[in-house]
Design a protein around this motif. Structure first.
Motif, PDB file in Angstrom:
ATOM      1  N   ILE A  46       0.841  -0.981   0.055  1.00 55.69           N
ATOM      2  CA  ILE A  46       0.006  -0.136  -0.028  1.00 55.69           C
ATOM      3  C   ILE A  46       0.872   1.193  -0.021  1.00 55.69           C
ATOM      4  CG2 ILE A  46      -1.755  -1.179   1.325  1.00 55.69           C
ATOM      5  CD1 ILE A  46      -1.015   0.502   3.779  1.00 55.69           C
ATOM      6  N   ARG A  47       0.126   2.259  -0.370  1.00 55.15           N
ATOM      7  CA  ARG A  47       0.807   3.747  -0.561  1.00 55.15           C
ATOM      8  C   ARG A  47       0.160   4.479   0.712  1.00 55.15           C
ATOM      9  NH1 ARG A  47       1.811   5.912  -6.225  1.00 55.15           N
ATOM     10  NH2 ARG A  47       2.297   7.488  -5.032  1.00 55.15           N
ATOM     11  N   VAL A  48       0.715   5.186   1.541  1.00 55.66           N
ATOM     12  CA  VAL A  48       0.315   6.022   2.412  1.00 55.66           C
ATOM     13  C   VAL A  48      -0.599   7.229   2.031  1.00 55.66           C
ATOM     14  CG1 VAL A  48       1.899   5.110   4.534  1.00 55.66           C
ATOM     15  CG2 VAL A  48       2.385   7.324   3.036  1.00 55.66           C
ATOM     16  N   ASP A  49      -0.135   7.718   0.855  1.00 54.29           N
ATOM     17  CA  ASP A  49      -0.694   8.887   0.345  1.00 54.29           C
ATOM     18  C   ASP A  49      -1.972   8.562  -0.392  1.00 54.29           C
ATOM     19  OD1 ASP A  49       0.675   7.717  -1.512  1.00 54.29           O
ATOM     20  OD2 ASP A  49       1.359   9.647  -2.519  1.00 54.29           O
ATOM     21  N   GLU A  50      -2.422   7.432  -0.565  1.00 53.48           N
ATOM     22  CA  GLU A  50      -3.559   6.841  -1.491  1.00 53.48           C
ATOM     23  C   GLU A  50      -4.688   7.144  -0.622  1.00 53.48           C
ATOM     24  OE1 GLU A  50      -2.843   3.053  -2.864  1.00 53.48           O
ATOM     25  OE2 GLU A  50      -1.864   3.577  -4.572  1.00 53.48           O
ATOM     26  N   LEU A  51      -6.060   7.241  -1.321  1.00 48.80           N
ATOM     27  CA  LEU A  51      -7.221   7.195  -0.411  1.00 48.80           C
ATOM     28  C   LEU A  51      -7.753   5.820  -0.024  1.00 48.80           C
ATOM     29  CD1 LEU A  51      -9.176  10.150  -2.478  1.00 48.80           C
ATOM     30  CD2 LEU A  51      -8.094  10.372  -0.307  1.00 48.80           C
ATOM     31  N   CYS A  52      -8.297   5.768   1.160  1.00 44.88           N
ATOM     32  CA  CYS A  52      -8.688   4.478   1.786  1.00 44.88           C
ATOM     33  C   CYS A  52     -10.187   4.178   1.462  1.00 44.88           C
ATOM     34  CB  CYS A  52      -8.350   4.378   3.135  1.00 44.88           C
ATOM     35  SG  CYS A  52      -8.675   2.996   4.015  1.00 44.88           S
ATOM     36  N   THR A  53     -10.362   2.649   0.912  1.00 44.27           N
ATOM     37  CA  THR A  53     -11.647   2.689   0.691  1.00 44.27           C
ATOM     38  C   THR A  53     -12.390   2.057   1.787  1.00 44.27           C
ATOM     39  OG1 THR A  53     -11.335   0.439   0.002  1.00 44.27           O
ATOM     40  CG2 THR A  53     -10.987   2.129  -1.753  1.00 44.27           C
ATOM     41  N   ARG A  54     -13.649   1.806   1.548  1.00 48.12           N
ATOM     42  CA  ARG A  54     -14.467   1.441   2.949  1.00 48.12           C
ATOM     43  C   ARG A  54     -14.111  -0.047   3.201  1.00 48.12           C
ATOM     44  NH1 ARG A  54     -19.082   3.993   4.270  1.00 48.12           N
ATOM     45  NH2 ARG A  54     -20.303   1.922   4.595  1.00 48.12           N
ATOM     46  N   ARG A  55     -13.905  -0.897   2.072  1.00 48.61           N
ATOM     47  CA  ARG A  55     -13.467  -2.241   2.106  1.00 48.61           C
ATOM     48  C   ARG A  55     -12.204  -2.570   2.887  1.00 48.61           C
ATOM     49  NH1 ARG A  55     -14.555  -6.556  -1.304  1.00 48.61           N
ATOM     50  NH2 ARG A  55     -15.520  -5.132  -2.844  1.00 48.61           N
ATOM     51  N   GLU A  56     -11.214  -1.765   2.582  1.00 51.20           N
ATOM     52  CA  GLU A  56      -9.898  -1.919   3.162  1.00 51.20           C
ATOM     53  C   GLU A  56      -9.817  -1.590   4.663  1.00 51.20           C
ATOM     54  OE1 GLU A  56      -6.826  -0.953  -0.445  1.00 51.20           O
ATOM     55  OE2 GLU A  56      -7.839   0.802   0.555  1.00 51.20           O
ATOM     56  N   TYR A  57     -10.607  -0.299   4.957  1.00 48.93           N
ATOM     57  CA  TYR A  57     -10.616  -0.014   6.412  1.00 48.93           C
ATOM     58  C   TYR A  57     -11.433  -1.283   7.260  1.00 48.93           C
ATOM     59  CZ  TYR A  57     -10.935   2.863  10.551  1.00 48.93           C
ATOM     60  OH  TYR A  57     -11.263   3.534  11.663  1.00 48.93           O
ATOM     61  N   ALA A  58     -12.454  -1.710   6.632  1.00 49.73           N
ATOM     62  CA  ALA A  58     -13.172  -2.656   7.328  1.00 49.73           C
ATOM     63  C   ALA A  58     -12.485  -4.003   7.667  1.00 49.73           C
ATOM     64  CB  ALA A  58     -14.516  -2.962   6.516  1.00 49.73           C
ATOM     65  N   ARG A  59     -11.356  -4.344   6.516  1.00 41.09           N
ATOM     66  CA  ARG A  59     -10.699  -5.259   6.832  1.00 41.09           C
ATOM     67  C   ARG A  59      -9.557  -5.323   7.760  1.00 41.09           C
ATOM     68  NH1 ARG A  59      -7.351  -5.336   2.080  1.00 41.09           N
ATOM     69  NH2 ARG A  59      -9.249  -5.461   1.008  1.00 41.09           N
ATOM     70  N   TRP A  60      -9.152  -3.941   7.760  1.00 38.42           N
ATOM     71  CA  TRP A  60      -7.930  -3.837   8.644  1.00 38.42           C
ATOM     72  C   TRP A  60      -8.511  -3.622  10.230  1.00 38.42           C
ATOM     73  CZ3 TRP A  60      -5.725   0.588   5.042  1.00 38.42           C
ATOM     74  CH2 TRP A  60      -5.286   0.280   4.156  1.00 38.42           C
ATOM     75  N   LEU A  61      -9.633  -2.977  10.379  1.00 38.48           N
ATOM     76  CA  LEU A  61     -10.301  -2.749  11.547  1.00 38.48           C
ATOM     77  C   LEU A  61     -10.607  -3.970  12.485  1.00 38.48           C
ATOM     78  CD1 LEU A  61     -11.240  -0.654  13.532  1.00 38.48           C
ATOM     79  CD2 LEU A  61     -13.437  -0.883  12.307  1.00 38.48           C
ATOM     80  N   VAL A  62     -11.282  -5.121  11.563  1.00 40.99           N
ATOM     81  CA  VAL A  62     -11.538  -6.360  12.233  1.00 40.99           C
ATOM     82  C   VAL A  62     -10.317  -7.035  12.622  1.00 40.99           C
ATOM     83  CG1 VAL A  62     -12.787  -8.580  11.932  1.00 40.99           C
ATOM     84  CG2 VAL A  62     -13.827  -6.208  11.205  1.00 40.99           C
ATOM     85  N   ARG A  63      -9.290  -7.079  11.424  1.00 42.45           N
ATOM     86  CA  ARG A  63      -8.296  -7.784  11.658  1.00 42.45           C
ATOM     87  C   ARG A  63      -7.466  -7.522  13.140  1.00 42.45           C
ATOM     88  NH1 ARG A  63      -5.057  -7.967   6.148  1.00 42.45           N
ATOM     89  NH2 ARG A  63      -6.301  -9.437   4.984  1.00 42.45           N
TER      90      ARG A  63
END
Length: 370
Positions: A8-25
């Motif tokens: 991943i690149r930190v300056d990219e915009l985050c999608t709802r899918r990615e955030y949900a995955r990271w949050l639950v993990r």
């Protein structure tokens, strides 16, 4: 501990899918409080319906998104209508996984796993003024935990992520760097620190054990024996490689000789083909000369044919003239024949009349004499 992907690149915009995955993990690995912990395998056990119409069981992130819906973190078809002021008229719910994550959703989801709302907290939030100028732009279906985070001041997740900004801009998309800071803020910061210390301790322990084993092996001479065996194996392998190298050189010499023979044969074949090519070129030149001569003769023949045709036409015209003259002559001959016949007939008639006259004259003469 793999929470976020490596590419991943930190300056990219985050999608709802990615955030949900990271949050639950992150929550399932580091959360120690059972009240705030989400374990997807437990949350989804006994689940009979999907939470969103656009997230099927075949979706790669279905487990994480469905777990958040089962836990009531995000509104879905599984949520009670009394918890959310806005409900779709047709009863459909869409998660929009590939849409960019808004700031409000990023803090709202995380805050619900961070705080526990106690009795009287809502009244306290209504009396305290928020530090943001655009707090009225935050939708009414936002959870109380979101506003509870605002009340914590400098220790809040919002301040950790956005600093001392006076405008929250709830609908603005979030970057992946902001999502990472949000995930590791609050109680998770201490959990992450403990996890890092634990991993460092385990690494140090494994390294110390490896050093101890290494020292023991050095004392017993096992390492030396091991490397001597390895060296012997490599020497034997070197001998085998040398033999293989010599055999390969011999095969290479044979192949070179064979290639030389093939080259000689190819040169002979090439010389023969060159001779044939020269012969073909000579024949081609002769054929071209013959073709030119035939073309010239054909032109002469065509010219002669044209002359013959003209002569034939002239002969036909002469023949037609002769036939016309012949017809005229035949007509004249026929006319002469007819005239001759008429003349002969007239002559015969004249002779007959003459005889009659002569007979009449003789009789008249006899009559006179008598």
């Amino acid at each position: 501990m793999q929470i976020v992907e490596d590419d991943i690149r930190v300056d990219e915009l985050c999608t709802r899918r990615e955030y949900a995955r990271w949050l639950v993990r992150l929550n399932s690995l580091l959360e120690r409080n059972p009240k705030h912990r989400i374990v997807p395998t437990i949350s989804l056990s006994g689940s009979l319906a999907v939470a969103f119409d656009d997230i099927s069981v075949d979706d790669p992130d279905f487990v994480y998104i469905q777990a958040l819906a089962e836990a009531g973190i995000i509104p879905s078809k599984l949520s009670s209508t009394s918890l959310f002021s806005v409900t779709p008229e047709d009863g459909s719910f869409y998660f929009n996984p590939d849409r960019y994550l808004s700031r409000k959703d990023m803090i709202n989801w995380r805050a619900q796993l961070e705080y526990a709302i106690l009795p009287g907290t809502k009244e306290q939030m209504s009396r305290i003024r928020a530090d943001y100028m655009d707090v009225k732009d935050i939708s009414s279906d936002t959870s109380p935990e979101f506003f509870a985070d605002m009340l914590t001041g400098e220790k809040s997740i919002i301040r950790k992520v956005f600093g001392q900004s006076r405008r929250f801009q709830p609908n603005k998309p979030s970057t992946k760097a902001q999502a990472a800071v949000t995930l590791t803020s609050g109680r998770m910061a201490e959990a992450v620190q403990h996890e890092l210390l634990r991993m460092e301790a385990e690494s140090s322990s494994r390294q110390a054990a490896a050093e101890e084993i290494k020292s023991e092996l050095l004392v017993r001479g096992d390492i030396k024996n091991f490397w001597n065996e390895k060296l012997l194996v490599e020497r034997n392998r070197g001998v085998e490689v040398q033999k293989l190298y010599i055999a390969t050189l011999q095969d290479l010499d044979k192949e070179k000789n064979l290639q030389a023979q093939n080259l000689t044969e190819n040169m002979k074949e090439k010389a023969a083909m060159d001779c044939q090519r020269h012969l073909i070129l000579t024949l081609r030149e002769e054929i071209e000369e013959t073709s030119e001569r035939l073309a010239s003769e054909r032109a002469t023949y065509v010219a002669e044919q044209c002359n013959i045709q003209e002569l034939r036409k002239a002969a036909l015209m002469d023949q037609e003239g002769i036939l016309d003259s012949k017809s005229i002559l035949e007509a004249e001959v026929e006319a002469l024949r007819i005239l001759r016949t008429w003349v002969e007939d007239e002559a015969k008639k004249s002779q007959a009349r003459a005889k009659v006259l002569e007979e009449v004259g003789r009789r008249w003469k006899w009559d006179n004499q008598a």
